[in-house]
Motif scaffolding. Structure first.
Motif, PDB file in Angstrom:
ATOM      1  N   LEU A  57       0.406  -1.380  -0.209  1.00 32.98           N
ATOM      2  CA  LEU A  57       0.054  -0.486  -0.235  1.00 32.98           C
ATOM      3  C   LEU A  57       1.260   0.975   0.311  1.00 32.98           C
ATOM      4  N   LEU A  58       0.686   2.161  -0.868  1.00 33.29           N
ATOM      5  CA  LEU A  58       1.061   3.699  -1.205  1.00 33.29           C
ATOM      6  C   LEU A  58       0.044   5.008  -0.418  1.00 33.29           C
ATOM      7  N   PRO A  59       0.503   5.720   0.775  1.00 35.09           N
ATOM      8  CA  PRO A  59       0.200   6.416   1.473  1.00 35.09           C
ATOM      9  C   PRO A  59      -0.699   7.755   0.031  1.00 35.09           C
ATOM     10  N   GLN A  60      -1.236   8.648   0.274  1.00 28.92           N
ATOM     11  CA  GLN A  60      -1.997   9.608  -0.319  1.00 28.92           C
ATOM     12  C   GLN A  60      -2.161  10.585   0.193  1.00 28.92           C
ATOM     13  N   VAL A  61      -2.191  11.368  -0.111  1.00 30.85           N
ATOM     14  CA  VAL A  61      -2.447  12.460   0.954  1.00 30.85           C
ATOM     15  C   VAL A  61      -3.949  13.285   0.685  1.00 30.85           C
ATOM     16  N   VAL A  62      -4.491  13.573   1.507  1.00 34.87           N
ATOM     17  CA  VAL A  62      -5.887  13.849   1.260  1.00 34.87           C
ATOM     18  C   VAL A  62      -6.476  14.862   2.042  1.00 34.87           C
ATOM     19  N   GLY A  63      -5.673  16.334   2.361  1.00 37.85           N
ATOM     20  CA  GLY A  63      -6.634  17.155   2.758  1.00 37.85           C
ATOM     21  C   GLY A  63      -6.093  17.222   3.412  1.00 37.85           C
ATOM     22  N   GLU A  64      -6.152  16.937   4.678  1.00 40.46           N
ATOM     23  CA  GLU A  64      -5.295  17.111   6.280  1.00 40.46           C
ATOM     24  C   GLU A  64      -4.465  15.442   6.492  1.00 40.46           C
ATOM     25  N   ALA A  98       3.657  18.291   8.882  1.00 38.73           N
ATOM     26  CA  ALA A  98       2.253  18.206   9.062  1.00 38.73           C
ATOM     27  C   ALA A  98       1.462  17.255   9.839  1.00 38.73           C
ATOM     28  N   GLY A  99       2.292  16.473   9.912  1.00 39.10           N
ATOM     29  CA  GLY A  99       1.055  15.659  11.324  1.00 39.10           C
ATOM     30  C   GLY A  99       0.561  13.917  10.617  1.00 39.10           C
TER      31      GLY A  99
END
Length: 185
Positions: free
Chosen positions: A78-85, A141-142
């Motif tokens: 799995l890879l992360p995708q930034v969605v908003g916060e 960004a947390g």
């Protein structure tokens, strides 16, 4: 007032690490990345893991692409995708389904979302600095501090370059602790 001091210490540490990163050669980045990949492959948790949250690297991060490409599709990545916060998890289904996104132009998957957080066995976490207690300093960004508590069954491994292991990472109450930190010796 103490947290302001922590914020200042984090800012100073980010600046120090940025200086080290600027001095790194491509050869050193590659060599240290390969050492990290090998160390990850040699962990018992990696050999037992079926679903692994990794990341597609920015130019100043440990390059996990050789690990992902070698073990996909034998293991589910799995890879992360930034969605908003926050970060959403998406399936890695090949390089041709990645596209640069967001302010960092991170290569993110254009695939379906993964939401069964308790099924993730292993998380490989990038960072700017790590300490021997398992604390990490991120970009600020947390994103991972919000995501990691949801992955409560996963072993959390921080990966970084040798200079990213520091004596002490300044911490705040919301900072998540990693189980293992892998940096080249």
């Amino acid at each position: 007032m103490q947290s302001m001091a922590v914020v200042e210490k984090k800012r100073a540490l980010r600046k120090d690490i940025a200086g080290f990163k600027r001095l790194m050669t491509q050869e050193t980045k590659h060599a240290e990345s390969m050492l990290c990949v090998e160390a990850i492959e040699n962990t018992e948790v990696f050999s037992k893991s079926e679903i692994i949250l990794a990341y597609w690297p920015l130019s100043d991060e440990i390059d996990l692409r050789p690990l992902i490409l070698k073990w996909h599709p034998e293991k589910t990545f799995l890879l992360p995708q930034v969605v908003g916060e926050k970060l959403e998890l998406r399936y890695f289904k090949g390089e041709d389904l990645l596209a640069p996104q967001g302010k960092y132009r991170i290569m993110e998957p254009r695939t379906e979302i993964f939401t069964i957080y308790d099924k993730v066995d292993l998380v490989l976490v990038p960072g700017l600095a790590f300490d021997h207690l398992g604390y990490r300093l991120g970009r600020g960004a947390g994103y991972y501090d919000k995501l990691l508590p949801k992955l409560y069954n996963a072993v959390k491994i921080g990966v970084g370059f040798s200079f990213q292991m520091v004596k002490e990472v300044p911490v705040e109450p919301h900072d998540e602790v990693l189980d293992i930190v892998i940096v080249p010796k």
